[in-house]
Design a protein around this motif. Structure first.
Motif, PDB file in Angstrom:
ATOM      1  N   SER A 782       0.865  -1.127   0.000  1.00  0.00           N
ATOM      2  CA  SER A 782      -0.090  -0.111   0.149  1.00  0.00           C
ATOM      3  C   SER A 782       0.883   1.194  -0.138  1.00  0.00           C
ATOM      4  CB  SER A 782      -1.000   0.104   1.282  1.00  0.00           C
ATOM      5  OG  SER A 782      -0.176   0.265   2.457  1.00  0.00           O
ATOM      6  N   ALA A 783       0.380   2.324  -0.052  1.00  0.00           N
ATOM      7  CA  ALA A 783       1.023   3.609  -0.110  1.00  0.00           C
ATOM      8  C   ALA A 783       1.643   3.911   1.042  1.00  0.00           C
ATOM      9  CB  ALA A 783      -0.189   4.699  -0.612  1.00  0.00           C
ATOM     10  N   SER A 784       0.865   3.307   2.238  1.00  0.00           N
ATOM     11  CA  SER A 784       1.491   3.681   3.463  1.00  0.00           C
ATOM     12  C   SER A 784       2.646   2.428   3.881  1.00  0.00           C
ATOM     13  CB  SER A 784       0.653   3.671   4.524  1.00  0.00           C
ATOM     14  OG  SER A 784      -0.028   2.336   4.580  1.00  0.00           O
ATOM     15  N   GLY A 785       3.073   1.709   2.903  1.00  0.00           N
ATOM     16  CA  GLY A 785       3.980   0.817   3.121  1.00  0.00           C
ATOM     17  C   GLY A 785       3.726  -0.551   4.023  1.00  0.00           C
ATOM     18  N   ASP A 786       2.371  -0.637   3.793  1.00  0.00           N
ATOM     19  CA  ASP A 786       1.878  -1.988   4.617  1.00  0.00           C
ATOM     20  C   ASP A 786       1.847  -3.276   3.301  1.00  0.00           C
ATOM     21  OD1 ASP A 786       1.536  -0.680   6.937  1.00  0.00           O
ATOM     22  OD2 ASP A 786      -0.590  -0.208   6.283  1.00  0.00           O
ATOM     23  N   LEU A 787       2.078  -4.316   3.685  1.00  0.00           N
ATOM     24  CA  LEU A 787       2.101  -5.481   2.886  1.00  0.00           C
ATOM     25  C   LEU A 787       0.782  -6.305   3.120  1.00  0.00           C
ATOM     26  CD1 LEU A 787       3.369  -7.166   0.762  1.00  0.00           C
ATOM     27  CD2 LEU A 787       4.619  -8.685   2.825  1.00  0.00           C
ATOM     28  N   HIS A 788      -0.171  -6.522   2.101  1.00  0.00           N
ATOM     29  CA  HIS A 788      -1.264  -7.122   2.257  1.00  0.00           C
ATOM     30  C   HIS A 788      -1.340  -8.385   1.324  1.00  0.00           C
ATOM     31  CE1 HIS A 788      -4.052  -3.852   4.310  1.00  0.00           C
ATOM     32  NE2 HIS A 788      -2.827  -3.143   3.860  1.00  0.00           N
ATOM     33  N   TYR A 789      -1.860  -9.329   1.874  1.00  0.00           N
ATOM     34  CA  TYR A 789      -2.107 -10.506   0.897  1.00  0.00           C
ATOM     35  C   TYR A 789      -3.595 -10.974   0.702  1.00  0.00           C
ATOM     36  CZ  TYR A 789       2.763 -11.778   1.964  1.00  0.00           C
ATOM     37  OH  TYR A 789       4.136 -12.186   2.035  1.00  0.00           O
ATOM     38  N   VAL A 798      -3.232  -6.712   7.104  1.00  0.00           N
ATOM     39  CA  VAL A 798      -1.776  -6.277   6.946  1.00  0.00           C
ATOM     40  C   VAL A 798      -0.917  -7.177   7.581  1.00  0.00           C
ATOM     41  CG1 VAL A 798      -0.353  -4.461   7.826  1.00  0.00           C
ATOM     42  CG2 VAL A 798      -2.600  -3.957   7.411  1.00  0.00           C
ATOM     43  N   ALA A 799      -0.146  -7.634   6.817  1.00  0.00           N
ATOM     44  CA  ALA A 799       0.645  -8.806   7.296  1.00  0.00           C
ATOM     45  C   ALA A 799       2.152  -8.186   7.863  1.00  0.00           C
ATOM     46  CB  ALA A 799       1.378  -9.455   6.081  1.00  0.00           C
ATOM     47  N   CYS A 800       2.554  -6.766   7.455  1.00  0.00           N
ATOM     48  CA  CYS A 800       3.535  -6.204   8.186  1.00  0.00           C
ATOM     49  C   CYS A 800       3.786  -4.834   7.719  1.00  0.00           C
ATOM     50  CB  CYS A 800       4.926  -6.784   7.981  1.00  0.00           C
ATOM     51  SG  CYS A 800       5.252  -7.414   6.158  1.00  0.00           S
ATOM     52  N   SER A 801       4.398  -3.858   8.206  1.00  0.00           N
ATOM     53  CA  SER A 801       4.433  -2.399   7.856  1.00  0.00           C
ATOM     54  C   SER A 801       5.948  -2.027   7.667  1.00  0.00           C
ATOM     55  CB  SER A 801       3.754  -1.571   8.971  1.00  0.00           C
ATOM     56  OG  SER A 801       2.415  -2.129   9.299  1.00  0.00           O
ATOM     57  N   GLY A 802       5.976  -0.980   7.118  1.00  0.00           N
ATOM     58  CA  GLY A 802       7.325  -0.272   6.994  1.00  0.00           C
ATOM     59  C   GLY A 802       8.026  -0.766   5.905  1.00  0.00           C
ATOM     60  N   LEU A 803       7.301  -1.166   4.825  1.00  0.00           N
ATOM     61  CA  LEU A 803       8.111  -1.697   3.759  1.00  0.00           C
ATOM     62  C   LEU A 803       8.938  -0.435   2.961  1.00  0.00           C
ATOM     63  CD1 LEU A 803       6.577  -4.401   4.397  1.00  0.00           C
ATOM     64  CD2 LEU A 803       6.334  -4.592   1.880  1.00  0.00           C
ATOM     65  N   PRO A 804       9.961  -0.974   2.318  1.00  0.00           N
ATOM     66  CA  PRO A 804      10.494   0.335   1.644  1.00  0.00           C
ATOM     67  C   PRO A 804       9.806   0.585   0.106  1.00  0.00           C
ATOM     68  CG  PRO A 804      11.881  -1.652   1.364  1.00  0.00           C
ATOM     69  CD  PRO A 804      10.876  -1.813   2.358  1.00  0.00           C
ATOM     70  N   PRO A 805       9.874   1.895  -0.467  1.00  0.00           N
ATOM     71  CA  PRO A 805       8.964   2.056  -1.477  1.00  0.00           C
ATOM     72  C   PRO A 805       9.039   0.976  -2.643  1.00  0.00           C
ATOM     73  CG  PRO A 805      10.827   3.635  -1.288  1.00  0.00           C
ATOM     74  CD  PRO A 805      10.822   2.805  -0.244  1.00  0.00           C
ATOM     75  N   GLU A 806      10.275   0.478  -3.065  1.00  0.00           N
ATOM     76  CA  GLU A 806      10.679  -0.115  -4.081  1.00  0.00           C
ATOM     77  C   GLU A 806      10.866  -1.670  -3.726  1.00  0.00           C
ATOM     78  OE1 GLU A 806      12.382   3.399  -7.012  1.00  0.00           O
ATOM     79  OE2 GLU A 806      13.761   1.499  -6.799  1.00  0.00           O
TER      80      GLU A 806
END
Length: 1485
Positions: A782-789, A798-806
């Motif tokens: 997501s735009a906020s850096g969350d990973l969704h499955y 939300v599986a985890c947060s704080g992902l880098p942009p690329e």
């Protein structure tokens, strides 16, 4: 340089100076690198003469260290290292270091030798096991002790009392061929300090133990570092203290007495005894000690050699008899006085049993390397020791003066006295090392926070002491055989503590392999795992053990229940097995939680649980209520394949997702197809990892990367893993699994969210291991850096947060998951590689037909094991009891077909196949011990079957000579049976209908097969769905559908392919020696012999035949072209020098073999491509079932490989002789036919001529593709024919009808071995190995052969038939008229009319070509001037009815031709005009 110590500068190998110093190094040694590197020359031819010494004497504490640079596998033994007091200047070098005398100490293997004699065995690391790169050093300590150092670790004191001046010795012996001096300096102070501390502590411990009188004195031992895993095992091991090694080398050492049994040979200074002729004699192998045993002295031996011919094994004990006065008996148990012996697991006193079950071990079960010891205590009690473990008191009162005695009986052949008694400590240490080195192939699981540490010992776990091929992982919860496909046993594991009463021990099978027969076994044992010498399989133990194996129960290796419970051999991954000992002493087993009932009674209370990972069972995990089990995939319904309205796939839209693909960089086992949309794991049944794929670009915010699971297998545990990574694909070194990456990676594995290989959270909203075929998995940042499955379009949160942009999307095709495709609006799902919509669990990947594959019924013969979900049957013993049935009744016109997988030539007989009204479900439980041993004896219900070439009904012969004999089946042949709608049974061989075999067949029938004799394994290749034969038929440009028996065949126009074939041309990118012309249709190699690789620019469509013609060959080179297909786009292909270097998604046909990724997968396929002459047309076709076919001159050579991906691109390697080819697919209509006629194999062989007119039933290769015109063998036969000076008018003017039957030519034409000819049709064999020159032919006459001599050729050709006297005296003989007494009377002057001439013929040249009929003549080839031997004969047309069929008059007993029995191999004719010469046959050797 400055980096070396001063010691290094003067310690070098001695240089070899010319003339005067040549004896200072071994004669095969060469020095280099400033005399720091030594190599042994001729390392493969010579194993010794590799001795080198240090240039200067060693200084105290300096470790002279060398690195092993190179080893070879040609020899046994390896590097030897030590010291010598001999001055190198005066030393006469021996061939090896063990030959050094005069004060030399050498470490060889794991032994220490002084002046060539062993003074210490089982010392330190085994030098023979060191590898290249390992470092080994030698040191004289300040105490005058010898120390060995291996990879920086001190192995302890090997000897003491060394003189001060010593040179280091290194012997490049056996496998070791090169070493380099790396250092000569004292060890780091920390290491020495640690060693001194350990030694001091151990000395204090030994003093304490002596005070407590735990140990005894008087033995020969050493004071090494027995407590340190890296120290010398030469220590006493807690058994016998004493001085170092002095006692061993004195005359007081315990050795074998010179006087011994008549078959005993002593060696190794009387420490080793060996029984001569061990395979012929089993006794007379008694040896005794050279002196009486002292009180508390250990007498220990090591078993060096066993043979498995006899029953019984070693016996050991004591006797009061003096060996000097004893008349040795054949076996020691024959002595009736003064003797106590341990035999098996009991004690014999004076030959009579006094204790039947003395200990847990049986001497008969010990293996090579095991130790046996005994000790007479000061109290008079006699104790025995097995591998250092005290077995307790064997006899309470033993006489004061006794000798040790060993009886090398039965299996025991060789033993050695062991003077250091720490074997049990060493055994446990070696087991720990082995387990530490075993690769943990289990999936990385999250660290589990369980109960407090205080409760951990109370949990049921596996004991770390396990079988040789087993390993314990997951904190003791999981046991596995890491290399389960390499070995089937040595997988025994035990529980860490005894079971409590009513405590259930239950394990789940995690992984299985289908290579072996047998599977998991479970039970209990009284043996403590800490001291148990684990057997190869638990059923070998003969005491205190109860095991459930298969569906039987065994106690101490003997079956006590034959039919008990569910068969464990039928279990699959995910099934559970358990065992419980109840309070009443009864033993119960569980399968999948279901109690199987009592299996044994009176089981003692303190028993350990046992699991034997045997055969197919590769991994098991303890079922524990205290922690959740790692999930296994479960069978669930297929998920939705259409996106739900809530799927976020619409967020991106077609414009944003159309370019999402898999990157071209991926794991080694992954294959990318379908333009980057599809990924699959190749070799999915043998490889479970190394298949990571990654997206071709970073994911945009809010963009979904979604894949659908298209194919799964049920062989492995675990399944797909999915996630994202910030690592660019170009920078990623693809690991085995993505959870191995320890930075910038987030993955979902099962239900665990993992970051950088560590578990962040458990029990996420979905379980990837539970997904099935058709399930969809999506990932979105997501735009906020969350990973969704997303699972099937549903957001899991939300599986985890704080992902880098690329971040890149990552898919790991792990375990069960085999194939996925990207789902988006950019294109449809790719199903080209998906054989069906069902998973591998219901349909094997190798099945070449669409639909649900047939299965074999679980009821079968007792020697049969079913594999692959019932798709494969293997006979595992004997030659019979191999009956198997189809799982269901056959429908009308439904073909049940199997392929022959394995053949055992030690048996005769072959597969039987047919139909039966016997319903397998009505049979008793499997294995069917009451079922008939072979199918012809199955008569309980009506059965129709084909046995050889005979058709039987309930054992009664119905028909002979039906079709091809099943006795000739080989690996790869296919056999099928069908019940047609007219109630007839048809047999199919390699897809060809042999016609009706039986009539009036019942409607409700099962297919039945008998894996009998030679045939040991088959696998199903047919489908239960009705096939449209036309829909799967390859659109070959010619058809072989006409049967041999058809007399008149109507030409049939070839139907055009439904899809227009692609116009093919060669790609501009090619090997550097290739030049293209003719609009890229012609390719020529313009220089050298390689760098001639070509590939087509267009992919090969399914069912499209790609053909090219060999234009030019250059005989200056050897070998020739090869061809095949690649499964990836050739645009960026880096063309190697030859096609055999293609190792990624490549299928190669080279010579007569098939290769996949440079590994040979098939031999003897089609003709040898190296023999294809100019004009040969070769073709490739991939059929609708993704099978690759080779076509030679329009003839299909059969399936070469399966599972060819789509798209695929044909390639050609213009190698060696082949210099130019041209694509002819686009402009040659029908190879092998004229005017669109279909090529048929009618009643005549190819290129047959009838009165010079080609019949519609005959096929002739066009002259431009005639494969024979450059055959060297045919040319040689033709030159011999010219030497015979026979008129040309006797032979056909058109030379193209002269056929060569050498191996290459007949394979290129696709000849069958046998044909029918005449009215009525009759079989004849083609004359393989001969060359034919056609004369005449009559269509309705039969074909036969006649061997003759060179001198008789002309007259036969003059009359165009065989005449009396035209042949050799062996093949034409007069028949005498019987005299009045009924027997022949020789009459010299009898009238000519009384002789009736007769001519011998045969339907096969294997008989007529015997030298007695066709004598050999020698000739010199006018071209090569080499001498050859030649034979001649005729192919003859014989008028039907003019001859009689009979047995050979030569009296041959062995069959000469598999098609013809000896009773019909000779034809006799006496009618003039009954024969017509068809062609001249020539064979040259």
């Amino acid at each position: 340089g400055s980096g070396f110590s001063t010691c290094q500068t003067h310690l070098r190998f001695l240089s070899q100076l010319p003339c005067i110093n040549h004896k200072r190094i071994g004669k095969l040694i060469g020095l280099s690198n400033s005399n720091r590197t030594a190599r042994r020359n001729q390392p493969v031819q010579e194993f010794n003469h590799g001795l080198v010494l240090s240039k200067e004497p060693l200084r105290d504490r300096d470790v002279f260290t060398v690195r092993i640079d190179k080893k070879v596998n040609s020899w046994s033994g390896s590097i030897e290292i030590g010291v010598t007091a001999l001055d190198p200047a005066t030393l006469d070098f021996p061939s090896s270091a063990t030959g050094l005398k005069g004060g030399s100490w050498i470490v060889s293997g794991c032994s220490v030798l002084r002046d060539g004699r062993s003074v210490l065995e089982e010392y330190g690391r085994d030098l023979d096991q060191l590898a290249e790169g390992d470092r080994v050093g030698i040191q004289r300590s300040s105490r005058g002790e010898l120390h060995l150092w291996v990879n920086g670790q001190d192995c302890g004191a090997a000897a003491s009392g060394l003189p001060p001046k010593l040179w280091a010795v290194v012997d490049l012996y056996g496998k070791c061929t090169q070493v380099t001096v790396v250092s000569c300096e004292p060890p780091p102070p920390s290491v020495e300090k640690e060693r001194e501390t350990i030694e001091q502590e151990e000395e204090e411990e030994e003093e304490d133990e002596e005070e407590e009188e735990v140990l005894v004195s008087g033995g020969a031992g050493s004071g090494g570092d027995s407590g340190n895993s890296n120290s010398s095992p030469a220590g006493n091991g807690g058994v016998v203290p004493g001085a170092l090694t002095g006692a061993m080398t004195t005359n007081d050492a315990l050795l074998f007495h010179e006087k011994c049994g008549t078959l005993i040979k002593l060696s190794n200074n009387n420490k080793t005894a060996e029984r001569r002729r061990p395979l012929d004699e089993f006794n007379n192998g008694v040896v005794m000690t050279n002196r009486p045993l002292r009180h508390n002295e250990m007498f220990e031996i090591r078993i060096d050699k066993l043979v498995d011919k006899w029953s019984g094994s070693i016996e050991i004990g004591v006797t009061t008899h003096n060996p000097n006065n004893l008349d040795y008996p054949a076996t020691m148990t024959n002595l009736r006085s003064g003797t106590i012996m341990m035999s098996g697991c009991g004690i014999l006193t004076n030959g009579k049993g006094t204790r039947r079950e003395y200990c847990e071990f049986s001497l008969d079960e010990l293996q090579e390397g095991d130790h046996i010891g005994l000790m007479r205590k000061a109290s008079g009690a006699l104790h025995f020791y097995i591998n250092g473990i005290d077995q307790g008191v064997a006899a309470a009162q033993t006489p004061n003066v006794v000798y040790g005695v060993v009886d090398l009986y039965g299996m025991a052949v060789k033993v050695t006295i062991v003077h250091n008694h720490n074997h049990s400590d060493r055994l446990r240490r070696n087991n720990a090392i082995m387990r530490a080195l075993s690769p943990d192939v289990g999936r990385p699981r999250p660290a589990l926070s369980l109960t407090p540490d205080a409760e951990v010992p109370d949990r049921l776990l596996f004991h770390p002491n396990c079988g040789q091929k087993a390993a314990i992982i997951s904190d003791g919860r999981t046991a596995l055989r890491p290399h389960a496909t390499d070995d089937f046993n040595h997988g025994v594991v035990l529980s860490i503590r005894p079971l409590r009463s009513n405590e259930v021990f239950q394990v789940r099978i995690d992984k299985m392999v289908d290579k072996w027969a047998g599977s998991i076994e479970i039970g209990v044992t009284t043996h403590n795992p800490a001291y148990l010498q684990l057997p190869s399989t638990m059923t070998n133990l003969r005491s205190g053990t109860w095991m459930m194996t298969g569906n039987g129960v065994m106690h101490n290796g003997t079956t006590i229940l034959d039919e008990y419970g569910h068969n464990l051999d039928r279990l699959k991954a995910g099934d559970t097995v358990g065992v419980v000992r109840k309070e009443d002493g009864s033993l119960h087993f569980f399968v999948n939680g279901v109690a199987q009932g009592p299996a044994a009674w009176n089981v003692p209370p303190s028993v350990y649980a046992v699991v034997d990972l045997y055969g197919q069972a590769a991994q098991a995990t303890i079922m524990d209520d205290m922690v959740d089990l790692p999930p296994l995939p479960e069978d669930s319904s297929e998920g939705p394949t259409a996106m739900s309205p809530g799927s976020p796939c619409s967020l991106g839209g077609a414009t944003t997702t159309s370019d999402l693909r898999f990157h071209h960089l991926h794991g080694t086992n992954a294959v990318i197809t379908n333009g980057g949309r599809t990924a699959l794991r190749q070799n999915c049944r043998s490889e479970f990892n190394d298949a990571i794929v990654i997206s071709n670009r970073c994911l945009r915010d809010g963009e979904l990367f979604e894949i659908v699971i298209q194919k799964m297998v049920d062989r492995w545990s675990g399944s797909i893993e999915a996630g994202v990574t910030a690592i660019r694909p170009e920078e990623l070194e693809f690991p085995n699994t993505m959870t191995d990456i320890d930075y910038d990676t987030w993955m979902l594995s099962g239900t665990a969210i993992m970051q950088d290989g560590n578990t962040m959270r458990n029990n996420y909203g979905c379980d990837l291991d539970s997904l099935t075929t058709g399930s969809r998995i999506g990932m979105m940042r997501s735009a906020s850096g969350d990973l969704h499955y997303y699972i099937n379009g549903v957001d899991q949160g939300v599986a985890c947060s704080g992902l880098p942009p690329e971040v890149y999307a990552v898919i790991d095709l792990y375990g069960q998951c085999v194939q996925v495709s990207i789902t988006s609006s950019s294109g449809p799902l790719d199903n080209s590689l998906c054989t069906s919509n069902v998973t591998e669990k219901s349909f094997p990947i190798h099945s070449p037909v669409a639909g649900v594959a047939h299965r074999l019924h679980s009821k079968h013969g007792k020697n049969v094991v079913l594999l692959g979900e019932g798709c494969q049957a293997v006979r595992v013993g004997g030659y019979a009891h191999g009956i198997v049935f189809s799982a269901k009744e056959l429908k009308t016109d439904e073909l049940f077909e199997v392929r022959i997988d394995e053949v055992d030539e030690q048996w005769c007989g072959s597969l039987h196949i047919g139909l039966t009204t016997l319903a397998p479900p009505e049979l008793p439980s499997c294995p069917l011990s009451g079922l008939s041993p072979s199918l012809p004896q199955l008569r309980t219900k009506v059965t129709w079957l084909l046995c050889g070439s005979e058709v039987h009904r309930n054992g009664v012969l119905q028909r002979q000579n039906y079709g091809c004999s099943l006795d000739r089946l080989m690996v790869g042949n296919r056999v099928g049976v069908k019940r047609c709608n007219d109630d007839t049974m048809h047999i199919f061989i390699d897809g060809e209908d042999m016609g009706p075999a039986a009539t009036a067949v019942a409607k409700n029938v099962y297919a039945v097969l008998d894996l009998y004799g030679r045939i040991t394994a088959v696998s199903i290749v047919s489908s239960s769905l009705m096939e449209d034969v036309e829909s799967v038929k390859a659109p070959s440009l010619s058809s072989d559908s006409c049967s041999e028996g058809e007399e008149d065949s109507t030409p049939v126009e070839s139907e055009p392919c439904a899809l227009l074939p692609t116009v093919m041309a060669f790609l501009e990118n090619h090997g550097k020696n290739i030049q293209l012309s003719n609009q890229n249709l012609t390719a020529a190699r313009v220089s050298s012999y390689n760098q001639g690789l070509l590939v087509t620019a267009q992919p090969l469509a399914r069912q499209q035949l790609f053909q090219f013609q060999i234009d030019r060959l250059n005989p200056s080179w050897t070998s020739s072209l090869s061809l095949g297909v690649i499964g990836h786009s050739p645009d960026r292909l880096n063309f190697p020098s030859t096609a055999c270097c293609l190792k990624r998604s490549a299928w190669l046909l080279q010579r007569d073999s098939v290769f996949h990724n440079s590994l040979k997968i098939c031999e003897n396929y089609g003709p040898n491509l190296d023999t294809c002459p100019e004009g040969t047309v070769l073709g490739l076709l991939v059929d609708a079932n993704s099978c690759l076919h080779l076509y030679v001159n329009g003839m299909d050579q059969g399936v070469a490989a399966q599972d060819i991906p789509s798209p695929c691109y044909p390639f050609i390697d213009l190698y060696g002789q082949c210099e130019q080819v041209t694509i002819v697919t686009n402009n040659v209509p029908a190879v092998g036919g004229e005017s669109g006629e279909t090529r048929c194999q009618g009643d005549m062989e190819k290129a047959d001529m009838v009165d010079g007119i080609k019949e519609s039933v005959c096929w002739t290769p066009p002259p431009e593709v005639n494969p024979n015109k450059t055959c060297e063998y045919q040319a040689l036969c033709s030159r011999f024919k010219d030497l015979l000076t026979l008129p040309d008018g006797y032979f056909s003017e058109d030379a193209k009808y002269n056929l060569c039957y050498c191996e290459s030519c007949h394979k290129l034409r696709g000849d069958d071995a046998y044909y029918k000819r005449g009215e009525p049709p009759r079989d004849y064999a083609l004359p393989f190995g001969w060359c034919r020159f056609v004369s005449n032919a009559l269509k309705k006459w039969h074909i036969a052969y006649h061997g003759t001599s060179v001198g008789a050729l002309r007259r036969a050709l003059d009359h165009n038939q065989l005449l009396p006297g035209t042949s050799s005296i062996f093949s034409v003989s007069p028949v005498k008229v019987e005299g009045p007494n009924g027997y022949s009377e020789p009459e010299e002057n009898s009238a000519p009319g009384r002789e009736v001439p007769r001519v011998r013929l045969s339907p096969t040249m294997r008989y007529s070509g015997l030298e007695i009929f066709a004598p050999k003549v020698q000739f010199r080839d006018p071209r090569s001037h080499r001498c050859h031997q030649a034979q001649v004969g005729f192919q003859v047309c014989v008028r039907p009815g003019s001859y009689k069929v009979g047995a050979p008059t030569l009296g041959h007993s062995e069959p000469l031709d598999p098609r013809f029995s000896n009773s019909e191999i000779e034809w006799i004719t006496k009618e003039q005009g009954g024969t017509l010469l068809y062609g001249l046959l020539i064979r040259v050797e």
